[in-house]
Design a protein around this motif. Structure first.
Motif, PDB file in Angstrom:
ATOM      1  N   ARG A   1       0.790  -1.254  -0.018  1.00 26.11           N
ATOM      2  CA  ARG A   1      -0.143   0.047   0.082  1.00 26.11           C
ATOM      3  C   ARG A   1       0.699   1.164  -0.014  1.00 26.11           C
ATOM      4  O   ARG A   1       0.404   2.243  -0.604  1.00 26.11           O
ATOM      5  CB  ARG A   1      -1.045   0.001   1.311  1.00 26.11           C
ATOM      6  CG  ARG A   1      -2.112  -0.746   1.234  1.00 26.11           C
ATOM      7  CD  ARG A   1      -3.283  -0.477   1.995  1.00 26.11           C
ATOM      8  NE  ARG A   1      -4.435  -1.398   1.603  1.00 26.11           N
ATOM      9  CZ  ARG A   1      -4.895  -2.445   2.356  1.00 26.11           C
ATOM     10  NH1 ARG A   1      -4.233  -2.988   3.107  1.00 26.11           N
ATOM     11  NH2 ARG A   1      -5.861  -3.178   1.897  1.00 26.11           N
TER      12      ARG A   1
ATOM     13  N   LEU B   1      -6.092  -6.677  -1.619  1.00 28.15           N
ATOM     14  CA  LEU B   1      -4.892  -5.633  -1.859  1.00 28.15           C
ATOM     15  C   LEU B   1      -4.419  -5.949  -3.264  1.00 28.15           C
ATOM     16  O   LEU B   1      -4.138  -4.814  -3.849  1.00 28.15           O
ATOM     17  CB  LEU B   1      -3.726  -6.173  -0.691  1.00 28.15           C
ATOM     18  CG  LEU B   1      -2.568  -5.292  -1.052  1.00 28.15           C
ATOM     19  CD1 LEU B   1      -2.797  -3.788  -0.699  1.00 28.15           C
ATOM     20  CD2 LEU B   1      -1.494  -5.452   0.227  1.00 28.15           C
TER      21      LEU B   1
ATOM     22  N   LYS C   1      -6.472  -6.702  -5.785  1.00 28.71           N
ATOM     23  CA  LYS C   1      -7.648  -5.921  -6.373  1.00 28.71           C
ATOM     24  C   LYS C   1      -7.386  -4.650  -6.369  1.00 28.71           C
ATOM     25  O   LYS C   1      -7.342  -3.756  -7.266  1.00 28.71           O
ATOM     26  CB  LYS C   1      -8.871  -6.083  -5.994  1.00 28.71           C
ATOM     27  CG  LYS C   1      -9.406  -7.646  -6.055  1.00 28.71           C
ATOM     28  CD  LYS C   1     -10.684  -7.920  -5.446  1.00 28.71           C
ATOM     29  CE  LYS C   1     -11.226  -9.123  -5.858  1.00 28.71           C
ATOM     30  NZ  LYS C   1     -10.514 -10.250  -5.463  1.00 28.71           N
ATOM     31  N   GLU C   2      -6.712  -3.806  -5.448  1.00 30.82           N
ATOM     32  CA  GLU C   2      -6.293  -2.447  -5.303  1.00 30.82           C
ATOM     33  C   GLU C   2      -5.158  -2.006  -6.304  1.00 30.82           C
ATOM     34  O   GLU C   2      -5.107  -1.092  -7.058  1.00 30.82           O
ATOM     35  CB  GLU C   2      -5.792  -1.914  -3.768  1.00 30.82           C
ATOM     36  CG  GLU C   2      -7.147  -2.112  -3.064  1.00 30.82           C
ATOM     37  CD  GLU C   2      -6.421  -1.706  -1.664  1.00 30.82           C
ATOM     38  OE1 GLU C   2      -5.458  -0.785  -1.162  1.00 30.82           O
ATOM     39  OE2 GLU C   2      -6.870  -2.297  -0.428  1.00 30.82           O
TER      40      GLU C   2
ATOM     41  N   ALA D   1      -5.928   0.457  -9.690  1.00 31.74           N
ATOM     42  CA  ALA D   1      -5.133   1.632  -9.923  1.00 31.74           C
ATOM     43  C   ALA D   1      -4.517   1.586 -11.561  1.00 31.74           C
ATOM     44  O   ALA D   1      -3.730   2.806 -11.536  1.00 31.74           O
ATOM     45  CB  ALA D   1      -3.944   1.607  -8.868  1.00 31.74           C
TER      46      ALA D   1
END
Length: 434
Positions: free
Chosen positions: A144, A172, A174-175, A179
């Motif tokens: 992150r 995570l 998927k984040e 992006a």
């Protein structure tokens, strides 16, 4: 005399007729045309024979077009590869952001190799251009932090996650996809694919494992694809950058590009963010451009990410994003294997739902006597509570945070200790109750 003249004339006519017939017969026989000579081709260095590479930037310019060996063309995958989603331009509020200087589309047909440490065929970067790549994630907090730095600079990177890590933190990953970054794969459990025996850390327990290298590759691809729940890139990086020739050939037939690097930061050997920054910038100064290998798994890299991107901007470097033309195709049998792993009750937990559901399930599965209501506790400790870390006075008669680890409960000395333990780390170390 007259009769002789007539006979002579008839003889001449007869001869002309005979020779004329022979001549016409010879003319009418078809002559076979020579077979066309196949073009002489040489397999591209560092990649499977017969590979075809077309690297096209966003302006439609062809940067590289390597010839194909027609006699060894790579087979078409059983499932037709779907086009990869286009890069969606995003507005950027940072006037000093790196951004993306250009998007390069990669046709991975035949399994091209990139990165001058091992593959020297494709040199599409211009002076001062870099491609950012990160290995071994997803990992809580560290990944992150890298994502936040990339977002602040409105730029994109390529991630090479480990399949097992992807099953721990699908949200995570998927984040990362949301992006707009490209997501390749990096095996199931980071095994050396030049061997068939190794060690794998599963749920905090190091296991000696025997493996088939192809299984290790394909299971990792399927795990990443499962975690993302959408298109992933046909990009692969070998652990330790060890490339057995037979696996290069295999990936070529799967139309999966192989990534080495132009420069390895060796950030996994570093503990301070300043060391990571210096390593990358020194090597860029030496090489002038290139594909940079880093690890979003590493804490030092996560801490260095923002300042490193600032350094790149100050040094006049530009980021190039390598977008695949097609998404990767997974193999159904390996998809099924991954589903069995993530749904198995004896392995790591595949828990979905709101925090209350996580707490209820963990309370029933692990040696816990009390789990506080997530809605009434400090926000910073929510991830810890979801993974079995307690702050209530009913645990060991103390108000200090603690976590379940194996057969023991570890109690922190300070309230902020709770923040050190992420969901995946606690699940990694937790054991089911017998």
């Amino acid at each position: 005399m007259r009769l002789a003249t007539i006979v002579s004339a008839l003889a001449i006519v007869l001869c002309v007729a005979v020779f004329g017939a022979i001549f016409l017969q010879r003319v009418s026989i078809p002559v076979p045309s020579p077979e066309p000579t196949p073009p002489q081709t040489t397999p591209t260095e560092g990649q499977a024979p017969g590979s075809v590479v077309r690297v096209t930037d966003s302006a439609g310019k062809s940067a590289v077009a390597a010839p194909a060996a027609a006699s060894q063309a790579s087979p078409t995958p059983a499932a037709q590869a779907a086009p990869y989603p286009p890069v969606i331009p995003t507005s950027c509020s940072n006037p000093n952001a790196l951004g993306i200087s250009r998007v390069v589309e990669i046709d991975t047909t035949g399994g091209p190799g990139f990165g001058f440490e091992h593959f020297k065929a494709h040199d599409f970067l211009r002076e001062g251009e870099v491609v950012l790549t990160f290995d071994d994630g997803p990992w809580p907090k560290n990944t992150r932090a890298v994502l936040a730095a990339l977002a602040a600079h409105c730029t994109k990177a390529i991630f090479f996650p480990i399949g097992l890590h992807a099953t721990y933190e699908p949200g995570l990953l998927k984040e990362v996809a949301a992006a707009g970054h490209a997501i390749g794969s990096h095996t199931w459990c980071h095994q050396d694919l030049s061997k068939t025996k190794g060690h794998c850390n599963v749920n905090g327990k190091v296991q000696t494992v025997e493996y088939n290298p192809i299984d290790e590759i394909e299971k990792g691809i399927s795990a990443v694809h499962w975690a993302v729940g959408g298109p992933t890139a046909p990009y692969f990086r070998f652990p330790a950058l060890r490339h057995p020739p037979e696996l290069i050939e295999y990936l070529g037939k799967r139309n999966i590009a192989i990534f080495s690097a132009d420069m390895d930061s060796f950030d996994f050997k570093m503990r301070k963010p300043e060391q990571v920054r210096q390593s990358v910038m020194d090597k860029l100064k030496k090489h002038g451009k290139g594909i940079v290998l880093m690890h979003d798994f590493q804490h030092a890299t996560a801490e260095a990410a923002m300042d490193l991107l600032n350094d790149l901007k100050a040094g006049g470097y530009k980021v190039v994003f390598m977008k695949p033309k097609f998404a990767v195709t997974t193999i159904p049998s390996y998809d099924e294997q991954v589903l069995k792993v993530v749904s198995a009750t004896g392995g790591h937990l595949a828990i979905r739902g709101p925090p209350q559901a996580w707490c209820a399930l963990l309370a029933s599965r692990f040696r816990t006597s009390h789990l506080p209501n997530p809605a009434t506790e400090n926000q910073n400790c929510r991830a810890c509570r979801q993974a079995g870390i307690h702050t209530g006075p009913t645990l060991n008669g103390t108000n200090r945070p603690a976590r379940v680890a194996g057969d023991k409960v570890r109690v922190g000395d300070q309230p902020q200790d709770c923040q050190r333990y992420s969901v995946s780390q606690c699940r990694w170390h937790a054991r089911p109750r017998r």
